[in-house]
Design a protein around this motif. Structure first.
Motif, PDB file in Angstrom:
ATOM      1  N   LEU A  50       0.828  -1.209   0.000  1.00 59.66           N
ATOM      2  CA  LEU A  50       0.000   0.000   0.000  1.00 59.66           C
ATOM      3  C   LEU A  50       0.855   1.249   0.000  1.00 59.66           C
ATOM      4  O   LEU A  50       1.919   1.300   0.635  1.00 59.66           O
ATOM      5  CB  LEU A  50      -0.927  -0.026   1.221  1.00 59.66           C
ATOM      6  N   LYS A  51       0.393   2.262  -0.704  1.00 59.55           N
ATOM      7  CA  LYS A  51       1.132   3.514  -0.871  1.00 59.55           C
ATOM      8  C   LYS A  51       1.346   4.196   0.473  1.00 59.55           C
ATOM      9  O   LYS A  51       0.454   4.252   1.307  1.00 59.55           O
ATOM     10  CB  LYS A  51       0.369   4.450  -1.809  1.00 59.55           C
ATOM     11  N   ALA A  52       2.549   4.712   0.657  1.00 57.29           N
ATOM     12  CA  ALA A  52       2.902   5.439   1.877  1.00 57.29           C
ATOM     13  C   ALA A  52       3.603   6.729   1.484  1.00 57.29           C
ATOM     14  O   ALA A  52       3.960   6.932   0.323  1.00 57.29           O
ATOM     15  CB  ALA A  52       3.819   4.579   2.745  1.00 57.29           C
ATOM     16  N   ASP A  53       3.792   7.598   2.449  1.00 54.20           N
ATOM     17  CA  ASP A  53       4.560   8.822   2.231  1.00 54.20           C
ATOM     18  C   ASP A  53       5.073   9.301   3.583  1.00 54.20           C
ATOM     19  O   ASP A  53       4.833   8.662   4.617  1.00 54.20           O
ATOM     20  CB  ASP A  53       3.726   9.894   1.510  1.00 54.20           C
ATOM     21  N   ALA A  54       5.783  10.414   3.578  1.00 59.21           N
ATOM     22  CA  ALA A  54       6.377  10.928   4.818  1.00 59.21           C
ATOM     23  C   ALA A  54       5.315  11.178   5.890  1.00 59.21           C
ATOM     24  O   ALA A  54       5.569  10.986   7.078  1.00 59.21           O
ATOM     25  CB  ALA A  54       7.162  12.204   4.535  1.00 59.21           C
ATOM     26  N   GLU A  55       4.133  11.583   5.468  1.00 56.53           N
ATOM     27  CA  GLU A  55       3.066  11.880   6.425  1.00 56.53           C
ATOM     28  C   GLU A  55       2.514  10.625   7.107  1.00 56.53           C
ATOM     29  O   GLU A  55       2.091  10.663   8.255  1.00 56.53           O
ATOM     30  CB  GLU A  55       1.936  12.637   5.715  1.00 56.53           C
ATOM     31  N   SER A  56       2.542   9.497   6.396  1.00 55.76           N
ATOM     32  CA  SER A  56       1.968   8.269   6.961  1.00 55.76           C
ATOM     33  C   SER A  56       3.012   7.250   7.425  1.00 55.76           C
ATOM     34  O   SER A  56       2.648   6.247   8.039  1.00 55.76           O
ATOM     35  CB  SER A  56       1.042   7.604   5.930  1.00 55.76           C
ATOM     36  N   ASP A  57       4.288   7.498   7.159  1.00 55.66           N
ATOM     37  CA  ASP A  57       5.334   6.524   7.490  1.00 55.66           C
ATOM     38  C   ASP A  57       5.319   6.074   8.951  1.00 55.66           C
ATOM     39  O   ASP A  57       5.527   4.897   9.237  1.00 55.66           O
ATOM     40  CB  ASP A  57       6.723   7.069   7.145  1.00 55.66           C
ATOM     41  N   ALA A  58       5.069   6.973   9.878  1.00 59.25           N
ATOM     42  CA  ALA A  58       5.093   6.606  11.299  1.00 59.25           C
ATOM     43  C   ALA A  58       4.036   5.543  11.613  1.00 59.25           C
ATOM     44  O   ALA A  58       4.301   4.619  12.392  1.00 59.25           O
ATOM     45  CB  ALA A  58       4.886   7.834  12.178  1.00 59.25           C
ATOM     46  N   LEU A  59       2.865   5.648  11.000  1.00 58.24           N
ATOM     47  CA  LEU A  59       1.808   4.647  11.224  1.00 58.24           C
ATOM     48  C   LEU A  59       2.215   3.292  10.662  1.00 58.24           C
ATOM     49  O   LEU A  59       1.979   2.255  11.287  1.00 58.24           O
ATOM     50  CB  LEU A  59       0.499   5.111  10.597  1.00 58.24           C
ATOM     51  N   TRP A  60       2.833   3.299   9.501  1.00 58.13           N
ATOM     52  CA  TRP A  60       3.298   2.044   8.897  1.00 58.13           C
ATOM     53  C   TRP A  60       4.406   1.432   9.750  1.00 58.13           C
ATOM     54  O   TRP A  60       4.430   0.219   9.970  1.00 58.13           O
ATOM     55  CB  TRP A  60       3.779   2.272   7.469  1.00 58.13           C
TER      56      TRP A  60
END
Length: 129
Positions: A50-60
């Motif tokens: 699933l697509k991730a980015d700097a904004e969501s990296d912490a959740l992943w």
């Protein structure tokens, strides 16, 4: 090896309340879009990313979801995709929860510029008119 069509179908079915999922073949796997926004890939070796980015990296990171990596002639590269948590494979609500996070990352991603036309292609286009 082709993309797991059963997995693509599962994602499409689970995402129906959100939008229409379409796929595009990619190096033996498939890229998945929801209403035209890229949000996932089904790798040829299996699994949903699933697509991730700097904004969501912490959740992943918190969920322990590895980053997508690949080997290109002995050089390791990575893409902004994370392995889907195990519970998304049998729980549509969990799939949607993580896929919505990925869809948001896809919406935030910079849009690619259309390919530039070469002078030769432009000249051919004018001569047909």
């Amino acid at each position: 090896m082709a993309a797991d069509e059963g997995l693509v179908d599962w994602v499409s079915e689970a995402m129906e309340p959100v939008g229409r999922v379409t796929k595009r073949a990619m190096m033996g796997g498939a890229t998945l879009y929801c209403d035209g926004t890229i949000f996932a890939i089904v790798a040829s070796g299996g699994g949903l990313w699933l697509k991730a980015d700097a904004e969501s990296d912490a959740l992943w990171d918190e969920a322990g979801c590895d980053r997508f990596t690949y080997d290109m002639n002995g050089k390791i590269g990575s893409m902004n995709y994370r392995r889907a948590p195990d519970d998304v494979y049998d729980d549509a609500d969990e799939l949607r929860r993580w896929a919505l996070l990925a869809l948001d990352a896809g919406r935030r991603a910079p849009k690619k510029a259309p390919p530039r036309r070469t002078a030769r292609a432009a000249a051919r286009g004018r001569s047909r008119g």
